[in-house]
Design a protein around this motif. Structure first.
Motif, PDB file in Angstrom:
ATOM      1  N   PRO A   1       0.808  -1.228   0.000  1.00 49.08           N
ATOM      2  CA  PRO A   1       0.000   0.000   0.000  1.00 49.08           C
ATOM      3  C   PRO A   1       0.839   1.275   0.000  1.00 49.08           C
ATOM      4  CG  PRO A   1      -0.952  -1.591   1.513  1.00 49.08           C
ATOM      5  CD  PRO A   1       0.364  -2.168   1.066  1.00 49.08           C
ATOM      6  N   THR A   2       2.018   1.237   0.584  1.00 45.68           N
ATOM      7  CA  THR A   2       2.919   2.395   0.550  1.00 45.68           C
ATOM      8  C   THR A   2       3.707   2.433  -0.745  1.00 45.68           C
ATOM      9  OG1 THR A   2       3.158   2.291   2.956  1.00 45.68           O
ATOM     10  CG2 THR A   2       4.806   3.578   1.760  1.00 45.68           C
ATOM     11  N   LEU A   3       4.046   1.277  -1.266  1.00 41.27           N
ATOM     12  CA  LEU A   3       4.927   1.200  -2.428  1.00 41.27           C
ATOM     13  C   LEU A   3       4.208   1.488  -3.742  1.00 41.27           C
ATOM     14  CD1 LEU A   3       7.836   0.575  -3.222  1.00 41.27           C
ATOM     15  CD2 LEU A   3       7.222  -1.840  -3.349  1.00 41.27           C
ATOM     16  N   LYS A   4       2.984   1.040  -3.888  1.00 50.07           N
ATOM     17  CA  LYS A   4       2.291   1.162  -5.172  1.00 50.07           C
ATOM     18  C   LYS A   4       2.122   2.611  -5.647  1.00 50.07           C
ATOM     19  CE  LYS A   4      -0.097  -3.284  -5.280  1.00 50.07           C
ATOM     20  NZ  LYS A   4      -1.401  -3.989  -5.257  1.00 50.07           N
ATOM     21  N   PRO A   5       1.770   3.563  -4.759  1.00 49.83           N
ATOM     22  CA  PRO A   5       1.701   4.959  -5.230  1.00 49.83           C
ATOM     23  C   PRO A   5       3.045   5.484  -5.735  1.00 49.83           C
ATOM     24  CG  PRO A   5       0.551   4.712  -3.142  1.00 49.83           C
ATOM     25  CD  PRO A   5       1.284   3.437  -3.369  1.00 49.83           C
TER      26      PRO A   5
ATOM     27  N   ARG B   1       3.506   4.206  -9.260  1.00 47.88           N
ATOM     28  CA  ARG B   1       2.715   5.007 -10.208  1.00 47.88           C
ATOM     29  C   ARG B   1       3.390   6.346 -10.509  1.00 47.88           C
ATOM     30  NH1 ARG B   1      -1.696   2.727  -7.222  1.00 47.88           N
ATOM     31  NH2 ARG B   1      -1.806   4.576  -5.861  1.00 47.88           N
ATOM     32  N   GLU B   2       3.995   6.962  -9.483  1.00 45.26           N
ATOM     33  CA  GLU B   2       4.676   8.229  -9.683  1.00 45.26           C
ATOM     34  C   GLU B   2       5.901   8.048 -10.571  1.00 45.26           C
ATOM     35  OE1 GLU B   2       5.792  12.295  -9.302  1.00 45.26           O
ATOM     36  OE2 GLU B   2       3.919  11.164  -9.181  1.00 45.26           O
ATOM     37  N   MET B   3       6.644   6.965 -10.383  1.00 49.62           N
ATOM     38  CA  MET B   3       7.793   6.697 -11.253  1.00 49.62           C
ATOM     39  C   MET B   3       7.352   6.498 -12.696  1.00 49.62           C
ATOM     40  SD  MET B   3      10.515   4.315  -9.164  1.00 49.62           S
ATOM     41  CE  MET B   3       9.353   2.992  -8.834  1.00 49.62           C
TER      42      MET B   3
ATOM     43  N   ARG C   1      12.064   9.814  -0.739  1.00 50.11           N
ATOM     44  CA  ARG C   1      12.882  11.038  -0.744  1.00 50.11           C
ATOM     45  C   ARG C   1      13.383  11.354  -2.153  1.00 50.11           C
ATOM     46  NH1 ARG C   1      14.903   8.631   3.983  1.00 50.11           N
ATOM     47  NH2 ARG C   1      16.760   7.919   2.862  1.00 50.11           N
ATOM     48  N   SER C   2      13.760  10.319  -2.895  1.00 52.54           N
ATOM     49  CA  SER C   2      14.277  10.563  -4.249  1.00 52.54           C
ATOM     50  C   SER C   2      13.191  11.090  -5.180  1.00 52.54           C
ATOM     51  CB  SER C   2      14.888   9.280  -4.823  1.00 52.54           C
ATOM     52  OG  SER C   2      13.878   8.330  -5.139  1.00 52.54           O
ATOM     53  N   LEU C   3      11.933  10.761  -4.874  1.00 52.52           N
ATOM     54  CA  LEU C   3      10.830  11.232  -5.705  1.00 52.52           C
ATOM     55  C   LEU C   3      10.255  12.553  -5.202  1.00 52.52           C
ATOM     56  CD1 LEU C   3       8.932   7.860  -6.303  1.00 52.52           C
ATOM     57  CD2 LEU C   3      10.358   9.105  -7.928  1.00 52.52           C
TER      58      LEU C   3
END
Length: 231
Positions: A88-92, A95-97, A139-141
């Motif tokens: 749930p934290t990783l999937k957004p 999508r942003e990447m 942080r990188s995003l």
């Protein structure tokens, strides 16, 4: 009046019975699922029990074999729990990447970090380390400036072409093609290769990973993947 009391007691009895049954199902569901996975591993011949010790009884051999399949069945179940907890934290972030990559932004470093996160999710039980890498990806995003790497920027200070990755095995994996394409000495020396550049370094890796050979199920890690993470 007496009939109403009896009906009420009977209703309470059935209600309590249903609650207890539901709890029993919830308690046993995980064990049943694990038993199914263990049986599937056995029928698929994915692993083979070690040879029986001389003098051991048939009952002892059966018990040892069953325990082996039972232990290995925990590995995919633990992975599923990690995915349920962390995705749930990783999937957004994924999508942003994808959005930024489609817009022409260089996502090499975030993608490297993401690949290590997936490796950790799939093959290691260390949730703390996995969450640390997810935080690093966030942080990188967080920057709004497009990332564009030059050819010289792509090589990390340790000589690998895997910025954003900490696991040695993955550093090597994502550097192989770049190394093959080199026609001259790269800007940075290949320091990340030091651990296998001598017989003593190789022996050190084998010695440090010996516990994973003896006790793979309880480590919660697949040996082939975990082997190269240890420094």
């Amino acid at each position: 009046m007496i009939g109403a009391v009896k009906r009420l007691k009977l209703y309470h009895f059935f209600l309590v019975s249903l609650v207890l049954l539901a709890l029993a199902v919830l308690f046993t569901r995980e064990r049943l699922e694990r038993a199914f996975i263990a049986a599937s591993i056995y029928h698929a011949h994915i692993i083979t029990p070690p040879s029986a010790l001389a003098g051991s009884s048939r009952a002892h051999r059966l018990k040892e074999s069953a325990q082996l399949y039972w232990d290995f069945a925990e590995i995919p179940m633990a992975r599923a729990k990690r995915l349920q907890l962390l995705d749930p934290t990783l999937k957004p972030l994924v999508r942003e990447m994808s959005r930024r990559e489609a817009a022409g932004e260089d996502m090499q470093i975030p993608l490297h970090t993401y690949r290590e996160i997936r490796w950790r999710e799939n093959f290691t039980p260390d949730l703390t380390a996995t969450r640390t890498k997810i935080d690093a990806l966030q942080r990188s995003l967080a920057t709004t400036e497009p990332q564009r790497l030059t050819v010289s920027d792509q090589q990390d200070a340790d000589g690998s072409w895997a910025q954003g990755i900490d696991v040695w095995y993955l550093k090597l994996y994502y550097s192989v093609n770049k190394l093959e394409a080199c026609r001259e000495a790269p800007p940075h020396p290949l320091l990340y290769m030091n651990r296998i550049s001598s017989p003593s370094g190789l022996c050190r890796l084998v010695t440090m990973n010996a516990p994973f050979v003896r006790n793979i199920p309880r480590t919660g890690a697949k040996l082939a993947m975990r082997f190269s993470e240890r420094a």
